[in-house]
Design a protein around this motif. Structure first.
Motif, PDB file in Angstrom:
ATOM      1  N   MET A 187       0.843  -1.196   0.000  1.00 50.00           N
ATOM      2  CA  MET A 187       0.000   0.000   0.000  1.00 50.00           C
ATOM      3  C   MET A 187       0.879   1.248   0.000  1.00 50.00           C
ATOM      4  SD  MET A 187      -2.997  -1.090   2.666  1.00 50.00           S
ATOM      5  CE  MET A 187      -3.874   0.422   2.362  1.00 50.00           C
ATOM      6  N   ALA A 188       0.349   2.350  -0.579  1.00 49.76           N
ATOM      7  CA  ALA A 188       1.146   3.555  -0.769  1.00 49.76           C
ATOM      8  C   ALA A 188       1.534   4.219   0.541  1.00 49.76           C
ATOM      9  CB  ALA A 188       0.365   4.538  -1.646  1.00 49.76           C
ATOM     10  N   ASN A 189       0.679   4.097   1.556  1.00 54.35           N
ATOM     11  CA  ASN A 189       0.918   4.796   2.819  1.00 54.35           C
ATOM     12  C   ASN A 189       1.671   3.965   3.837  1.00 54.35           C
ATOM     13  OD1 ASN A 189      -0.437   7.137   1.970  1.00 54.35           O
ATOM     14  ND2 ASN A 189      -2.417   6.253   2.523  1.00 54.35           N
ATOM     15  N   SER A 190       2.087   2.772   3.470  1.00 45.51           N
ATOM     16  CA  SER A 190       2.804   1.906   4.398  1.00 45.51           C
ATOM     17  C   SER A 190       3.896   1.156   3.650  1.00 45.51           C
ATOM     18  CB  SER A 190       1.851   0.923   5.083  1.00 45.51           C
ATOM     19  OG  SER A 190       1.157   0.154   4.124  1.00 45.51           O
ATOM     20  N   THR A 191       4.821   0.624   4.428  1.00 39.17           N
ATOM     21  CA  THR A 191       5.957  -0.107   3.866  1.00 39.17           C
ATOM     22  C   THR A 191       5.994  -1.511   4.447  1.00 39.17           C
ATOM     23  OG1 THR A 191       7.234   1.934   3.644  1.00 39.17           O
ATOM     24  CG2 THR A 191       8.454  -0.142   3.600  1.00 39.17           C
ATOM     25  N   THR A 192       6.236  -2.494   3.591  1.00 37.67           N
ATOM     26  CA  THR A 192       6.350  -3.877   4.029  1.00 37.67           C
ATOM     27  C   THR A 192       7.790  -4.340   3.864  1.00 37.67           C
ATOM     28  OG1 THR A 192       4.082  -4.332   3.327  1.00 37.67           O
ATOM     29  CG2 THR A 192       5.495  -6.226   3.747  1.00 37.67           C
ATOM     30  N   ALA A 193       8.360  -4.856   4.928  1.00 34.06           N
ATOM     31  CA  ALA A 193       9.719  -5.410   4.899  1.00 34.06           C
ATOM     32  C   ALA A 193       9.632  -6.888   5.225  1.00 34.06           C
ATOM     33  CB  ALA A 193      10.611  -4.685   5.909  1.00 34.06           C
ATOM     34  N   THR A 194      10.142  -7.719   4.335  1.00 35.75           N
ATOM     35  CA  THR A 194      10.073  -9.169   4.546  1.00 35.75           C
ATOM     36  C   THR A 194      11.441  -9.794   4.390  1.00 35.75           C
ATOM     37  OG1 THR A 194       9.562  -9.556   2.213  1.00 35.75           O
ATOM     38  CG2 THR A 194       7.704  -9.291   3.714  1.00 35.75           C
ATOM     39  N   PHE A 195      11.681 -10.826   5.183  1.00 37.75           N
ATOM     40  CA  PHE A 195      12.883 -11.653   5.046  1.00 37.75           C
ATOM     41  C   PHE A 195      12.520 -13.038   5.555  1.00 37.75           C
ATOM     42  CE2 PHE A 195      16.853 -13.599   6.338  1.00 37.75           C
ATOM     43  CZ  PHE A 195      17.694 -13.286   5.276  1.00 37.75           C
ATOM     44  N   ALA A 196      12.556 -14.020   4.651  1.00 34.00           N
ATOM     45  CA  ALA A 196      12.117 -15.384   4.986  1.00 34.00           C
ATOM     46  C   ALA A 196      10.677 -15.321   5.503  1.00 34.00           C
ATOM     47  CB  ALA A 196      13.074 -16.015   5.995  1.00 34.00           C
ATOM     48  N   ASP A 197      10.441 -15.774   6.734  1.00 35.38           N
ATOM     49  CA  ASP A 197       9.076 -15.762   7.269  1.00 35.38           C
ATOM     50  C   ASP A 197       8.849 -14.612   8.241  1.00 35.38           C
ATOM     51  OD1 ASP A 197      10.759 -16.696   9.218  1.00 35.38           O
ATOM     52  OD2 ASP A 197       9.398 -18.247   9.946  1.00 35.38           O
ATOM     53  N   ASP A 198       9.760 -13.639   8.284  1.00 34.20           N
ATOM     54  CA  ASP A 198       9.596 -12.463   9.149  1.00 34.20           C
ATOM     55  C   ASP A 198       9.099 -11.291   8.322  1.00 34.20           C
ATOM     56  OD1 ASP A 198      10.456 -13.565  11.615  1.00 34.20           O
ATOM     57  OD2 ASP A 198      12.531 -13.438  10.941  1.00 34.20           O
ATOM     58  N   THR A 199       8.044 -10.655   8.795  1.00 31.57           N
ATOM     59  CA  THR A 199       7.450  -9.534   8.083  1.00 31.57           C
ATOM     60  C   THR A 199       7.216  -8.371   9.036  1.00 31.57           C
ATOM     61  OG1 THR A 199       6.329 -11.015   6.530  1.00 31.57           O
ATOM     62  CG2 THR A 199       5.505  -8.763   6.689  1.00 31.57           C
ATOM     63  N   ALA A 200       7.583  -7.174   8.598  1.00 26.40           N
ATOM     64  CA  ALA A 200       7.343  -5.954   9.362  1.00 26.40           C
ATOM     65  C   ALA A 200       6.573  -4.976   8.490  1.00 26.40           C
ATOM     66  CB  ALA A 200       8.661  -5.332   9.824  1.00 26.40           C
ATOM     67  N   ILE A 201       5.573  -4.334   9.085  1.00 27.20           N
ATOM     68  CA  ILE A 201       4.771  -3.328   8.381  1.00 27.20           C
ATOM     69  C   ILE A 201       4.963  -2.002   9.110  1.00 27.20           C
ATOM     70  CG2 ILE A 201       2.482  -2.719   7.538  1.00 27.20           C
ATOM     71  CD1 ILE A 201       1.718  -5.659   7.922  1.00 27.20           C
ATOM     72  N   LEU A 202       5.313  -0.969   8.353  1.00 30.57           N
ATOM     73  CA  LEU A 202       5.615   0.317   8.966  1.00 30.57           C
ATOM     74  C   LEU A 202       4.868   1.442   8.261  1.00 30.57           C
ATOM     75  CD1 LEU A 202       8.588  -1.307   8.250  1.00 30.57           C
ATOM     76  CD2 LEU A 202       9.245   0.164  10.152  1.00 30.57           C
ATOM     77  N   THR A 203       4.523   2.463   9.037  1.00 29.23           N
ATOM     78  CA  THR A 203       3.959   3.675   8.476  1.00 29.23           C
ATOM     79  C   THR A 203       4.370   4.843   9.352  1.00 29.23           C
ATOM     80  OG1 THR A 203       1.951   4.681   7.571  1.00 29.23           O
ATOM     81  CG2 THR A 203       1.773   3.682   9.754  1.00 29.23           C
ATOM     82  N   VAL A 204       4.360   6.042   8.779  1.00 29.08           N
ATOM     83  CA  VAL A 204       4.770   7.242   9.502  1.00 29.08           C
ATOM     84  C   VAL A 204       3.674   8.292   9.395  1.00 29.08           C
ATOM     85  CG1 VAL A 204       6.484   9.082   9.670  1.00 29.08           C
ATOM     86  CG2 VAL A 204       7.198   6.785   9.005  1.00 29.08           C
ATOM     87  N   HIS A 205       3.288   8.852  10.551  1.00 35.19           N
ATOM     88  CA  HIS A 205       2.315   9.939  10.554  1.00 35.19           C
ATOM     89  C   HIS A 205       2.379  10.643  11.902  1.00 35.19           C
ATOM     90  CE1 HIS A 205      -1.365  12.229   9.822  1.00 35.19           C
ATOM     91  NE2 HIS A 205      -1.276  11.828   8.556  1.00 35.19           N
ATOM     92  N   GLU A 206       2.192  11.965  11.878  1.00 30.86           N
ATOM     93  CA  GLU A 206       2.220  12.732  13.126  1.00 30.86           C
ATOM     94  C   GLU A 206       1.017  12.421  14.003  1.00 30.86           C
ATOM     95  OE1 GLU A 206       2.495  16.811  12.059  1.00 30.86           O
ATOM     96  OE2 GLU A 206       4.568  16.672  11.320  1.00 30.86           O
ATOM     97  N   ASP A 207      -0.096  12.051  13.385  1.00 28.24           N
ATOM     98  CA  ASP A 207      -1.315  11.704  14.126  1.00 28.24           C
ATOM     99  C   ASP A 207      -1.323  10.204  14.377  1.00 28.24           C
ATOM    100  OD1 ASP A 207      -3.790  11.321  15.203  1.00 28.24           O
ATOM    101  OD2 ASP A 207      -4.913  12.209  13.535  1.00 28.24           O
TER     102      ASP A 207
END
Length: 236
Positions: free
Chosen positions: A1-21
Motif C-alpha cells: 500500500m502507498a501509505n505503508s511499507t512492508t519489509a520481509t525476510f524469509a518468514d519475518d514480516t514488518a509493516i511500517l507507516t509514519v504519521h504525526e497523528d
C-alpha cells in the motif's frame, strides 16, 4: 500500500507507516493488516498472533491505539527484536547494545581457556579467534546501531578494551589506546564508519534503484541531536 511499507525476510514480516497523528498511523496499518488477513484467508494460511507485536517508535510519551489481527488485539511493547536487531521505541539502541554485551561476556568466558592470559596460543592466533568468533557478534547491524550515543557505544568499547587486555596479557596501567594502536584495532565508532562507507560504495553501484537511494539524504526533522546512518559516512 502507498501509505505503508512492508519489509520481509524469509518468514519475518514488518509493516511500517509514519504519521504525526497516531490515529491516522493506526488507520493506515489496520487497512494494510486487513488486506493481509484477506490474503491469508484466500490461501488458507494463518498468521501467528502470539509472535506479532505492535511498537510505537516515537520520542514522545504517546502510544498509538491498538491494532487488530484476526479480530484479536496485537500486544503492544516498547521494544521488538527483528532479524537479530533489538529496536526500542526511542531508537537509542541501548537494549540492543546491552544484549550484545551480555552475549559477548558469555562467549568470552567460554573462550577464556584458549585466549586467556595463561593460554599458550600465540597473540596472532588469539586475535584471529577474536576476529572470527567475537567480533561478528557485536558488529552485526552496526550500520544502524552505530548511530547510538557515545555513552551507549562506550558499553561495547569497554568490552573491546577488556578483550584486548586479556589477549595481550597487558598490565592494567597500559592505556587502551596504546594497545589498540599497536594491534591496529579500530574503535567501535571507527568500525561503524568503515562498515557504513563500504556499504555506501556497494549501494552506489547497486542495480536496484531502491537500494542505491538508501543513503541519499532526505528531509528529516532532527531532534535531540539524533544521528542517522548517513551521518556515519558524512561525518567520518
Amino acid at each position: 500500500m502507498a501509505n505503508s511499507t512492508t519489509a520481509t525476510f524469509a518468514d519475518d514480516t514488518a509493516i511500517l507507516t509514519v504519521h504525526e497523528d497516531p490515529t491516522m498511523a493506526v488507520h493506515r496499518l489496520q487497512m494494510h493488516l486487513n488486506k493481509i488477513q484477506l490474503w491469508l484467508k484466500t490461501w488458507r494460511m494463518k498468521a501467528n498472533e502470539a509472535k506479532s507485536v505492535q511498537v510505537t517508535f516515537t520520542l514522545s510519551k504517546m502510544t498509538c491505539p491498538p491494532l487488530k489481527l484476526n479480530n484479536d488485539h496485537l500486544p503492544q511493547a516498547d521494544e521488538v527484536k527483528y532479524l537479530g536487531i533489538h529496536l526500542d521505541r526511542r531508537l537509542t539502541w541501548l537494549k540492543h547494545i546491552t544484549t550484545k554485551r551480555k552475549q559477548l561476556d558469555l562467549k568470552l568466558r567460554n573462550l577464556y581457556w584458549i585466549i586467556g592470559r595463561k593460554s599458550q596460543l600465540s597473540l596472532e592466533n588469539k586475535l584471529l579467534v577474536y576476529k572470527v568468533i567475537l567480533k561478528p557478534v557485536w558488529t552485526y547491524g552496526i550500520l544502524l546501531w552505530g548511530t547510538a550515543s557515545n555513552s551507549n557505544l562506550e558499553i561495547l568499547e569497554r568490552f573491546l578494551s577488556k578483550v584486548l587486555h586479556i589477549l595481550t596479557d597487558a598490565p592494567r596501567y597500559v592505556p587502551n589506546t596504546t594497545i589498540k594502536r599497536d594491534l591496529q584495532i579500530p574503535t567501535v565508532k571507527q568500525e561503524a564508519r568503515k562498515y557504513s562507507a563500504n556499504y555506501q560504495k556497494q549501494l552506489d553501484t547497486h542495480p536496484n534503484n531502491l537500494a542505491n537511494a538508501l543513503f541519499k539524504e532526505q528531509f528529516r526533522t532532527r531532534r535531540l541531536k539524533r544521528l542517522y546512518p548517513t551521518d556515519l559516512v558524512t561525518n567520518g
